[in-house]
Design an enzyme around this catalytic site. Sequence first.
Site, mmCIF file in Angstrom:
data_model
loop_
_atom_site.group_PDB
_atom_site.id
_atom_site.type_symbol
_atom_site.label_atom_id
_atom_site.label_comp_id
_atom_site.label_asym_id
_atom_site.label_seq_id
_atom_site.Cartn_x
_atom_site.Cartn_y
_atom_site.Cartn_z
ATOM 1 N N ASP A 40 -17.474 6.865 -1.529
ATOM 2 C CA ASP A 40 -16.225 6.782 -0.755
ATOM 3 C C ASP A 40 -16.008 8.158 -0.130
ATOM 4 O O ASP A 40 -16.664 9.131 -0.530
ATOM 5 C CB ASP A 40 -15.065 6.399 -1.700
ATOM 6 C CG ASP A 40 -13.777 6.082 -0.958
ATOM 7 O OD1 ASP A 40 -13.811 5.936 0.287
ATOM 8 O OD2 ASP A 40 -12.720 5.969 -1.618
ATOM 9 N N HIS B 219 -7.234 0.624 -6.650
ATOM 10 C CA HIS B 219 -7.510 -0.193 -5.452
ATOM 11 C C HIS B 219 -8.181 -1.491 -5.923
ATOM 12 O O HIS B 219 -9.355 -1.744 -5.645
ATOM 13 C CB HIS B 219 -8.410 0.590 -4.490
ATOM 14 C CG HIS B 219 -8.383 0.084 -3.086
ATOM 15 N ND1 HIS B 219 -7.640 -1.016 -2.687
ATOM 16 C CD2 HIS B 219 -9.011 0.529 -1.957
ATOM 17 C CE1 HIS B 219 -7.821 -1.228 -1.405
ATOM 18 N NE2 HIS B 219 -8.645 -0.305 -0.928
ATOM 19 N N CYS C 63 -16.556 1.436 0.488
ATOM 20 C CA CYS C 63 -15.353 0.637 0.771
ATOM 21 C C CYS C 63 -14.848 0.820 2.196
ATOM 22 O O CYS C 63 -14.072 0.012 2.674
ATOM 23 C CB CYS C 63 -14.252 0.952 -0.246
ATOM 24 S SG CYS C 63 -13.629 2.625 -0.159
ATOM 25 N N ARG D 247 -13.636 -8.761 1.335
ATOM 26 C CA ARG D 247 -12.224 -8.465 1.103
ATOM 27 C C ARG D 247 -11.384 -9.717 1.344
ATOM 28 O O ARG D 247 -10.492 -10.049 0.560
ATOM 29 C CB ARG D 247 -11.736 -7.339 2.044
ATOM 30 C CG ARG D 247 -12.267 -5.948 1.739
ATOM 31 C CD ARG D 247 -11.727 -5.397 0.434
ATOM 32 N NE ARG D 247 -10.282 -5.326 0.375
ATOM 33 C CZ ARG D 247 -9.543 -4.310 0.817
ATOM 34 N NH1 ARG D 247 -10.131 -3.253 1.343
ATOM 35 N NH2 ARG D 247 -8.222 -4.326 0.707
ATOM 36 N N GLN E 211 -10.017 -3.990 -3.396
ATOM 37 C CA GLN E 211 -11.319 -3.511 -2.934
ATOM 38 C C GLN E 211 -12.382 -3.762 -3.995
ATOM 39 O O GLN E 211 -13.490 -4.219 -3.694
ATOM 40 C CB GLN E 211 -11.238 -2.008 -2.621
ATOM 41 C CG GLN E 211 -12.551 -1.418 -2.178
ATOM 42 C CD GLN E 211 -13.041 -1.989 -0.850
ATOM 43 O OE1 GLN E 211 -12.309 -1.965 0.134
ATOM 44 N NE2 GLN E 211 -14.260 -2.522 -0.819
ATOM 45 N N ARG F 179 0.888 -1.181 0.000
ATOM 46 C CA ARG F 179 0.000 0.000 0.000
ATOM 47 C C ARG F 179 0.914 1.216 0.000
ATOM 48 O O ARG F 179 1.687 1.427 0.940
ATOM 49 C CB ARG F 179 -0.901 0.001 1.231
ATOM 50 C CG ARG F 179 -1.618 1.321 1.425
ATOM 51 C CD ARG F 179 -2.733 1.246 2.441
ATOM 52 N NE ARG F 179 -3.872 0.532 1.901
ATOM 53 C CZ ARG F 179 -5.102 0.605 2.397
ATOM 54 N NH1 ARG F 179 -5.361 1.372 3.442
ATOM 55 N NH2 ARG F 179 -6.096 -0.074 1.853
#
Length: 304
Positions: A220, A129, A260, A288, A132, A102
């Site tokens: 988001d 991402h 998310c 996830r 996700q 990340r």
Amino acid sequence: MKHLLRLGDLSEEEIIDILNLADQLKYEKKHGIPHRHLEGKTLGMIFQKSSTRTRVSFEVGMCELGGNAVVLSVGDLQMGRGEPIQDTARVLSRYLDGIMIRTYDQKDLEDLVQYGSIPIINGLTDYAHPCQVLADLMTIREYKDSFKGLKICFIGDGFNMANSLAFGCLKVGSEFVLASPKEYQIKDSVVEELKPYADRFRMTENVLEAAKDADVLITDVWASLGQESEVQKRRQAFRGYQIDDSVLAVAKKDVMIQHCLPAHREEEITTKIFEDHAKEIFDEAENRIHAQKAVLVKLLGNKN
Ligand code: CP
């Protein structure tokens, strides 16, 4: 598939293959059926930004697959003192079977691929991402059975989530509409790559137009990781880009909501709508682990 850097690299078949394996692994976990495909394998997890879901789901996922995970905070690595990522990649490739990272810059992942010799997984960059969005697609399929003909609307920033959702939703056959202020829409370079799907992809500043007859509404936070200094500016720019009663009223009656997480209630979504749709939002969070286990098996378990 050798790495998971962005969904733009995957074919529809590869995405569906991951989702099918994720469904199988979820079934096996729920029924206590062992699935230790990664005995003796170790995943390194490099974090340059904070995380709850990505960190815990990858670590527990590796454990459930019979392997191990090592958390490598950049502050604890020599990378934090300037050791080049090229050297870090060559060293870690001698110890580990895969790296999940990340970070900010997508190029860091490309450097890990170029200089290392093990699978690299994108755990979030400013560009993408993918983990996700694989979980989002898995959850959408659970609720809606199929992707074809669905209208999926994302209300928010044309940043990493929007980029990955656009590739993911369009590749599996859905329509994808982004509602975002003009200056926060998906960058031209990404729009150019999305041209093959132009008949099913749109961007607009008009939230209600975007949400009209939507099967799925996704949102988001207005300021993502690394954008904390812009919070005030973004609160102004995104005012009204919220899943609220007026948005819900124009969507399909059985619309599902995805977020998310983490969520900022009363900014991108009202508290009431978040709580009314908590079941599907937390199913998404759970998925996830299943989606990532599928990716890990594909990449580290020689199941290409
Ligand atoms: N959605 C997501 O990536 O969560 P974390 O930042 O907690 O990992």
